[in-house]
Design an enzyme around this catalytic site. Structure first.
Site, PDB file in Angstrom:
ATOM      1  N   GLU A 127       0.858  -1.164   0.015  1.00  0.00           N
ATOM      2  CA  GLU A 127       0.017   0.117   0.001  1.00  0.00           C
ATOM      3  C   GLU A 127       0.815   1.226  -0.250  1.00  0.00           C
ATOM      4  OE1 GLU A 127      -2.989  -0.431   3.008  1.00  0.00           O
ATOM      5  OE2 GLU A 127      -3.427  -2.364   2.764  1.00  0.00           O
ATOM      6  N   ASN A 168       2.439  -5.260  -3.229  1.00  0.00           N
ATOM      7  CA  ASN A 168       0.906  -5.515  -2.941  1.00  0.00           C
ATOM      8  C   ASN A 168       0.107  -4.248  -2.696  1.00  0.00           C
ATOM      9  OD1 ASN A 168      -0.609  -7.522  -2.202  1.00  0.00           O
ATOM     10  ND2 ASN A 168      -1.035  -6.867  -0.378  1.00  0.00           N
ATOM     11  N   HIS A 205     -10.259  -6.276  -2.477  1.00  0.00           N
ATOM     12  CA  HIS A 205     -11.397  -6.335  -1.564  1.00  0.00           C
ATOM     13  C   HIS A 205     -12.320  -5.610  -2.103  1.00  0.00           C
ATOM     14  CE1 HIS A 205      -8.829  -7.417   1.899  1.00  0.00           C
ATOM     15  NE2 HIS A 205      -7.873  -6.481   1.423  1.00  0.00           N
ATOM     16  N   GLU A 232      -5.902 -10.855  -1.367  1.00  0.00           N
ATOM     17  CA  GLU A 232      -6.531 -10.832  -0.121  1.00  0.00           C
ATOM     18  C   GLU A 232      -8.144 -10.626  -0.339  1.00  0.00           C
ATOM     19  OE1 GLU A 232      -5.290  -7.523   1.961  1.00  0.00           O
ATOM     20  OE2 GLU A 232      -3.242  -7.712   1.683  1.00  0.00           O
ATOM     21  N   ASP A 234     -11.859 -10.685  -0.786  1.00  0.00           N
ATOM     22  CA  ASP A 234     -13.118 -10.756  -0.215  1.00  0.00           C
ATOM     23  C   ASP A 234     -13.980  -9.949  -0.708  1.00  0.00           C
ATOM     24  OD1 ASP A 234     -11.857  -9.127   2.883  1.00  0.00           O
ATOM     25  OD2 ASP A 234     -12.562  -8.050   1.173  1.00  0.00           O
TER      26      ASP A 234
HETATM   27  O1  G3I Z   1      -3.490  -9.663  19.198  1.00  0.00           O
HETATM   28  C1  G3I Z   1      -2.497  -8.545  18.846  1.00  0.00           C
HETATM   29  C2  G3I Z   1      -2.055  -8.365  20.203  1.00  0.00           C
HETATM   30  O2  G3I Z   1      -1.248  -9.288  20.606  1.00  0.00           O
HETATM   31  C3  G3I Z   1      -0.993  -6.977  19.947  1.00  0.00           C
HETATM   32  O3  G3I Z   1      -0.468  -6.845  21.129  1.00  0.00           O
HETATM   33  C4  G3I Z   1      -1.931  -5.949  19.587  1.00  0.00           C
HETATM   34  C5  G3I Z   1      -1.038  -4.955  19.072  1.00  0.00           C
HETATM   35  O4  G3I Z   1      -1.601  -3.815  18.330  1.00  0.00           O
HETATM   36  O5  G3I Z   1      -2.861  -6.048  18.601  1.00  0.00           O
HETATM   37  C6  G3I Z   1      -3.532  -7.515  18.381  1.00  0.00           C
HETATM   38  O6  G3I Z   1      -3.385  -7.731  16.927  1.00  0.00           O
HETATM   39  C7  G3I Z   1      -4.599  -7.098  16.125  1.00  0.00           C
HETATM   40  C8  G3I Z   1      -4.332  -7.940  14.981  1.00  0.00           C
HETATM   41  O7  G3I Z   1      -5.190  -7.836  13.985  1.00  0.00           O
HETATM   42  C9  G3I Z   1      -4.630  -9.450  15.305  1.00  0.00           C
HETATM   43  O8  G3I Z   1      -5.757  -9.884  15.533  1.00  0.00           O
HETATM   44  C10 G3I Z   1      -4.379  -5.785  15.810  1.00  0.00           C
HETATM   45  O9  G3I Z   1      -4.553  -4.847  17.022  1.00  0.00           O
HETATM   46  C11 G3I Z   1      -5.076  -5.487  14.698  1.00  0.00           C
HETATM   47  O10 G3I Z   1      -4.879  -4.045  14.244  1.00  0.00           O
HETATM   48  C12 G3I Z   1      -5.077  -6.295  13.623  1.00  0.00           C
HETATM   49  O11 G3I Z   1      -5.831  -6.042  12.476  1.00  0.00           O
HETATM   50  C13 G3I Z   1      -5.233  -6.360  11.244  1.00  0.00           C
HETATM   51  C14 G3I Z   1      -5.232  -5.312  10.346  1.00  0.00           C
HETATM   52  O12 G3I Z   1      -4.830  -5.738   8.898  1.00  0.00           O
HETATM   53  C15 G3I Z   1      -3.955  -4.454  11.008  1.00  0.00           C
HETATM   54  O13 G3I Z   1      -3.006  -5.221  11.127  1.00  0.00           O
HETATM   55  C16 G3I Z   1      -6.495  -7.270  10.613  1.00  0.00           C
HETATM   56  O14 G3I Z   1      -6.708  -8.483  11.297  1.00  0.00           O
HETATM   57  C17 G3I Z   1      -6.281  -7.700   9.221  1.00  0.00           C
HETATM   58  O15 G3I Z   1      -7.244  -8.410   8.503  1.00  0.00           O
HETATM   59  C18 G3I Z   1      -5.739  -6.444   8.344  1.00  0.00           C
HETATM   60  O16 G3I Z   1      -5.280  -6.952   6.992  1.00  0.00           O
HETATM   61  C19 G3I Z   1      -4.892  -5.894   6.007  1.00  0.00           C
HETATM   62  C20 G3I Z   1      -3.643  -6.458   5.316  1.00  0.00           C
HETATM   63  O17 G3I Z   1      -2.753  -6.745   6.177  1.00  0.00           O
HETATM   64  C21 G3I Z   1      -3.211  -5.422   4.349  1.00  0.00           C
HETATM   65  N1  G3I Z   1      -4.637  -5.092   3.598  1.00  0.00           N
HETATM   66  C22 G3I Z   1      -5.677  -4.517   3.992  1.00  0.00           C
HETATM   67  C23 G3I Z   1      -6.175  -5.708   5.145  1.00  0.00           C
HETATM   68  C24 G3I Z   1      -7.367  -5.257   5.978  1.00  0.00           C
HETATM   69  O18 G3I Z   1      -7.246  -4.059   6.531  1.00  0.00           O
END
Ligand code: G3I
Length: 299
Positions: A127, A168, A205, A232, A234
């Protein structure tokens, strides 16, 4: 049925999904094992997960995915080395060029080097473009200009010469949208400079009604002389015909290596309320799953 077996049977490399340690057992693990031949860690290989503090690396969660994938014969997409989100504050506050360069090189050497030979493809940069095709403002571009792209790709190539190195992004779903031609133009330019870019990942997406433009978009992305992948997928509402159309789009584009769905069941989706995936809250296959299977069996 198995989506991956069916897709491999018609010449594609994989049909994939995302995974994390908490989702490798039970019904989710069973669906991953049966249907998907490739996994992408949804979070655990991002910078905030692997190097939360400078030069302190944490790999337990990501190792669990790599170990599970390796022992279950799944290929792996590493995601994502440089991204402006999930980026620790200690990186974001760097202002010196030489310091940021060495921090990027050290991060990539440690992360990519850890699983050398085990990762099929890495999202090296994620991105980095705005929708209008300009380079997104981030610590990487603010401090290093475009040079961060070459720094990252060269470091990744050095750390794992076997891995396919991807750029990506999202909103690459229509050739009429500004980001797609801008990204293709820059990838051609960077490759001409010797930057080792092997693939373009189109996150895909989708909103309802967008699937019809995917085939021409993927074909246009391949004009940068790279492989492409739907990384990715959906689709809001999970319309069966639209899922079939995206799977067909990658099938029709020879250099499209495969499709990765961004989640197994709806409640676990990053946008759960739009029910965008192939399995429902009870891990039952939805009509879109059957539409893909019927299409692939008919080829
Ligand atoms: O579980 C952790 C915890 O251990 C940690 O200390 C804490 C730190 O921020 O966060 C927790 O992790 C969460 C993580 O998901 C795992 O559940 C994060 O808060 C949360 O921000 C994270 O969200 C992910 C997001 O990317 C940001 O990384 C989403 O699940 C994921 O679906 C989303 O995926 C992104 C792709 O990487 C890039 N393209 C867009 C896509 C959708 O946003």
């Amino acid at each position: 049925d198995s989506l991956d077996t069916l897709y491999k049977a018609v010449g594609k490399i994989y049909f994939g999904n995302i995974a994390e340690a908490s989702k490798l057992s039970g019904q989710n693990g069973a669906i991953l094992k049966r249907n998907f031949g490739q996994v992408t860690p949804e979070w655990s290989m991002k910078w905030e997960a692997t190097e939360p503090n400078r030069d302190q690396f944490t790999f337990d969660a990501s190792d669990a995915v790599v170990d599970w994938a390796s022992s279950n014969g799944k290929s792996i997409r590493g995601h994502a080395l440089l991204w402006h989100i999930a980026l620790p504050q200690w990186v974001q506050s760097i202002t010196d060029k030489a310091e940021l360069t060495s921090v990027i090189e050290n991060h990539i050497a440690n992360v990519v080097g850890r699983w050398k030979g085990k990762i099929r493809a890495w999202d090296v940069v994620n991105e980095i473009f705005n929708d209008d095709g300009s380079l997104r403002a981030s610590v990487f571009s603010s401090v290093l200009g475009e040079d961060f792209v070459g720094i990252a790709f060269r470091a990744a190539r050095k750390a794992d010469p076997k891995a396919k190195l991807y750029i990506n992004d999202y909103s690459l779903d229509n050739v009429e949208w500004a980001k797609l031609p801008a990204l293709v133009r820059k990838v051609k330019e960077w490759k001409a400079q010797g930057i080792p870019i092997d693939g373009i990942g189109s996150q895909t997406h989708l909103q309802p009604g967008m699937a019809g433009a995917i085939e021409s978009s993927l074909r246009e992305l391949t004009t940068a002389d790279v492989e492409v992948a739907v990384t990715e997928l959906d689709i809001v509402g999970a319309n069966p015909e639209e899922y079939k159309t995206v799977v067909q789009a990658c099938y029709h584009v020879p250099k499209c290596v495969g499709v990765t769905i961004w989640g197994v069941r709806d409640p676990d989706s990053w946008q759960a309320d739009t029910k965008p995936l192939l399995f429902d809250a009870n891990f039952d296959a939805k009509p879109a799953y059957g539409a893909i299977v019927d299409y692939l069996k008919g080829l």
